[in-house]
Scaffold this active site. Structure first.
Site, PDB file in Angstrom:
ATOM      1  NE  ARG A   1      55.225  47.171  61.177  1.00  0.00           N
ATOM      2  CZ  ARG A   1      55.734  46.699  60.034  1.00  0.00           C
ATOM      3  NH1 ARG A   1      56.756  47.319  59.457  1.00  0.00           N
ATOM      4  NH2 ARG A   1      55.225  45.636  59.455  1.00  0.00           N
TER       5      ARG A   1
ATOM      6  CG  ASP B   1      61.037  52.890  54.996  1.00  0.00           C
ATOM      7  OD1 ASP B   1      60.820  53.685  54.046  1.00  0.00           O
ATOM      8  OD2 ASP B   1      60.615  51.721  55.016  1.00  0.00           O
TER       9      ASP B   1
ATOM     10  CD  GLU C   1      54.068  53.602  58.648  1.00  0.00           C
ATOM     11  OE1 GLU C   1      55.240  53.886  58.927  1.00  0.00           O
ATOM     12  OE2 GLU C   1      53.750  52.597  57.983  1.00  0.00           O
TER      13      GLU C   1
ATOM     14  CG  HIS D   1      56.265  51.246  55.570  1.00  0.00           C
ATOM     15  ND1 HIS D   1      55.584  51.104  56.742  1.00  0.00           N
ATOM     16  CD2 HIS D   1      56.879  50.047  55.360  1.00  0.00           C
ATOM     17  CE1 HIS D   1      55.761  49.884  57.223  1.00  0.00           C
ATOM     18  NE2 HIS D   1      56.551  49.223  56.402  1.00  0.00           N
TER      19      HIS D   1
HETATM   20  P1  NAD Z   1      62.678  38.722  62.581  1.00  0.00           P
HETATM   21  O1  NAD Z   1      61.520  38.118  63.301  1.00  0.00           O
HETATM   22  O2  NAD Z   1      63.531  37.854  61.731  1.00  0.00           O
HETATM   23  O3  NAD Z   1      63.622  39.478  63.647  1.00  0.00           O
HETATM   24  C1  NAD Z   1      63.135  40.250  64.695  1.00  0.00           C
HETATM   25  C2  NAD Z   1      64.126  40.125  65.841  1.00  0.00           C
HETATM   26  O4  NAD Z   1      63.676  40.982  66.890  1.00  0.00           O
HETATM   27  C3  NAD Z   1      64.216  38.692  66.413  1.00  0.00           C
HETATM   28  O5  NAD Z   1      65.563  38.287  66.486  1.00  0.00           O
HETATM   29  C4  NAD Z   1      63.590  38.834  67.790  1.00  0.00           C
HETATM   30  O6  NAD Z   1      64.175  37.957  68.761  1.00  0.00           O
HETATM   31  C5  NAD Z   1      63.898  40.290  68.115  1.00  0.00           C
HETATM   32  N1  NAD Z   1      63.096  40.811  69.208  1.00  0.00           N
HETATM   33  C6  NAD Z   1      61.859  40.415  69.615  1.00  0.00           C
HETATM   34  N2  NAD Z   1      61.502  41.099  70.705  1.00  0.00           N
HETATM   35  C7  NAD Z   1      62.529  41.931  70.988  1.00  0.00           C
HETATM   36  C8  NAD Z   1      62.743  42.872  72.025  1.00  0.00           C
HETATM   37  N3  NAD Z   1      61.840  43.084  72.988  1.00  0.00           N
HETATM   38  N4  NAD Z   1      63.913  43.556  72.027  1.00  0.00           N
HETATM   39  C9  NAD Z   1      64.856  43.326  71.053  1.00  0.00           C
HETATM   40  N5  NAD Z   1      64.696  42.433  70.071  1.00  0.00           N
HETATM   41  C10 NAD Z   1      63.550  41.749  70.053  1.00  0.00           C
HETATM   42  O7  NAD Z   1      62.067  39.926  61.749  1.00  0.00           O
HETATM   43  P2  NAD Z   1      62.726  40.654  60.478  1.00  0.00           P
HETATM   44  O8  NAD Z   1      62.249  40.022  59.232  1.00  0.00           O
HETATM   45  O9  NAD Z   1      64.174  40.848  60.713  1.00  0.00           O
HETATM   46  O10 NAD Z   1      61.965  42.058  60.552  1.00  0.00           O
HETATM   47  C11 NAD Z   1      62.233  42.982  61.612  1.00  0.00           C
HETATM   48  C12 NAD Z   1      61.190  44.072  61.585  1.00  0.00           C
HETATM   49  O11 NAD Z   1      61.328  44.841  60.387  1.00  0.00           O
HETATM   50  C13 NAD Z   1      59.730  43.557  61.524  1.00  0.00           C
HETATM   51  O12 NAD Z   1      59.221  43.371  62.833  1.00  0.00           O
HETATM   52  C14 NAD Z   1      58.994  44.634  60.794  1.00  0.00           C
HETATM   53  O13 NAD Z   1      58.348  45.461  61.742  1.00  0.00           O
HETATM   54  C15 NAD Z   1      60.083  45.439  60.083  1.00  0.00           C
HETATM   55  N6  NAD Z   1      59.924  45.441  58.619  1.00  0.00           N
HETATM   56  C16 NAD Z   1      59.891  46.649  57.984  1.00  0.00           C
HETATM   57  C17 NAD Z   1      59.765  46.703  56.603  1.00  0.00           C
HETATM   58  C18 NAD Z   1      59.762  48.008  55.839  1.00  0.00           C
HETATM   59  O14 NAD Z   1      59.402  48.026  54.657  1.00  0.00           O
HETATM   60  N7  NAD Z   1      60.164  49.121  56.445  1.00  0.00           N
HETATM   61  C19 NAD Z   1      59.663  45.511  55.881  1.00  0.00           C
HETATM   62  C20 NAD Z   1      59.716  44.295  56.577  1.00  0.00           C
HETATM   63  C21 NAD Z   1      59.854  44.259  57.953  1.00  0.00           C
END
Ligand code: NAD
Length: 330
Positions: A233, A257, A262, A294
């Site tokens: 994000r 990305d 954005e 994105h």
């Molecule tokens: P997920 O929930 O499986 O993993 C997120 C991880 O972040 C978890 O292990 C959690 O414990 C950790 N976390 C929470 N708070 C934290 C902190 N303060 N410091 C460090 N780590 C922390 O999520 P995911 O499916 O792996 O997705 C991760 C991120 O990717 C999402 O939050 C989303 O914003 C982003 N995303 C982007 C796109 C894109 O198209 N660019 C698509 C999907 C997801």
């Protein structure tokens, strides 16, 4: 159930219509959700929104007044929804927690390799008959240390892909991933990750605690010339601080990305307009920065899964007023 879609594109219609097969009444609108456009939802029980729709308290209040009971996010992140306000207003929020973590992880690697091996520059050169190599020097990934911040579904796959290149993996997360530990990844505190990583890749959610995680102070602790990749994000990065560090050379490469502002740029064709965001415009001038709009999630596998899970969420809500993929305030 009648479902009004906001920020809908032709590909949303295509994938949702294919998955729906007449189950729900789908009403697609290209308009972004805002307090003003909330009126489009009048008469619908549910709305379906995406990452940059504004679902703050004012919008939610209007949606509640129009009788909306459910919000289905067709994405994983939910930082654009005021969950506390939704709960107060009796609106349930559901999401797609995982559709294809591989799509995002693979795009992360694609960005990194493009940037590192200067593919974005050589692609243009070769088309103009310029086969000079000056300025295209890259670096081997093998042997480098990669810091992964957030080792959930996407972070885990990214870590494994980097391991296949022969990289050492340092992780930071609020909870540890057993699979990664068993594969030899090491959990460290943030300062150690910052100071020892050659590449830092962001995969944690955007929360109050993670907003501007990469700021001037964090950057000052990093190795000179560090490469940063952000497919999570935009708000995780203080863009102004990053630009200063790119100018000084403290940051050597940046691949993103996502961008913190954005929502006024991405997912639309802005090519005939004058770019108003000077910070973003400055980012685009660096030869060692690459930006995608994105699109990390954007594969046919992911879109099929997003449509199927979102419609399944709505069916669960219709049948029982509950859903296993509901998100509630922390
Ligand atoms: P997920 O929930 O499986 O993993 C997120 C991880 O972040 C978890 O292990 C959690 O414990 C950790 N976390 C929470 N708070 C934290 C902190 N303060 N410091 C460090 N780590 C922390 O999520 P995911 O499916 O792996 O997705 C991760 C991120 O990717 C999402 O939050 C989303 O914003 C982003 N995303 C982007 C796109 C894109 O198209 N660019 C698509 C999907 C997801």
């Amino acid at each position: 159930m009648k479902v009004v879609f906001f920020s809908s594109k032709s590909y949303d219609e295509q994938f949702f219509n294919a998955a729906n097969q007449g189950r729900h009444e789908l009403d697609f609108h290209e308009t972004k959700l805002s307090p003003k456009s909330a009126a489009l939802a009048e008469g619908a029980e549910a709305i379906c929104i995406f990452v940059n729709d504004n679902c703050g308290r004012e919008t939610l209040q209007r949606l509640a007044n129009f009788g909306v009971r459910y919000i289905a996010l067709r994405c994983a992140g939910f930082n654009n929804v005021d969950l506390a306000a939704a709960q107060e207003l009796g609106i349930k929020v559901v999401r797609v927690p995982a559709y294809s973590p591989h799509a995002v992880a693979e795009h992360t690697i694609a960005l990194l390799l493009t940037l590192n091996r200067r593919i974005h520059r050589s692609y243009n050169r070769v088309r103009e008959g310029n086969f000079a190599l000056d300025g295209l020097v890259g670096f081997d990934l093998n042997g480098l240390t990669v810091g992964i911040i957030g080792t959930g579904k996407i972070g885990q796959i990214v870590a494994q892909l980097f391991q296949a290149f022969g990289c050492k993996i340092l992780c930071y997360d609020v909870s540890q991933n057993e699979e990664l530990l068993s594969r030899g990844a090491e959990y460290v505190d943030l300062d150690t990750l910052f100071s020892e990583s050659d590449i830092i890749s962001l995969h944690c959610p955007l929360l109050e605690a993670t907003h501007h995680l990469i700021d001037e102070n964090a950057i000052s602790k990093m190795k000179r010339g560090v490469t940063i990749v952000n497919t999570s994000r935009g708000g995780l990065i203080d863009t102004t601080a990053v630009i200063r560090a790119l100018k000084s050379g403290q940051i050597g490469n940046l691949a993103i990305d996502v961008y913190e502002e954005e929502d006024s740029l991405f997912f639309e064709d802005q090519s005939a307009k004058v770019l108003q965001d000077d910070t973003f415009a400055r980012l685009l001038t660096f030869p060692n920065v690459i930006v995608t709009g994105h699109q990390a999630f954007f594969t046919d596998t992911a879109l099929t899964q997003i449509a199927s899970v979102t419609l399944g969420n709505l069916s669960e809500l219709e049948e029982s007023d509950t859903c296993s993929r509901e998100v509630k305030p922390a």
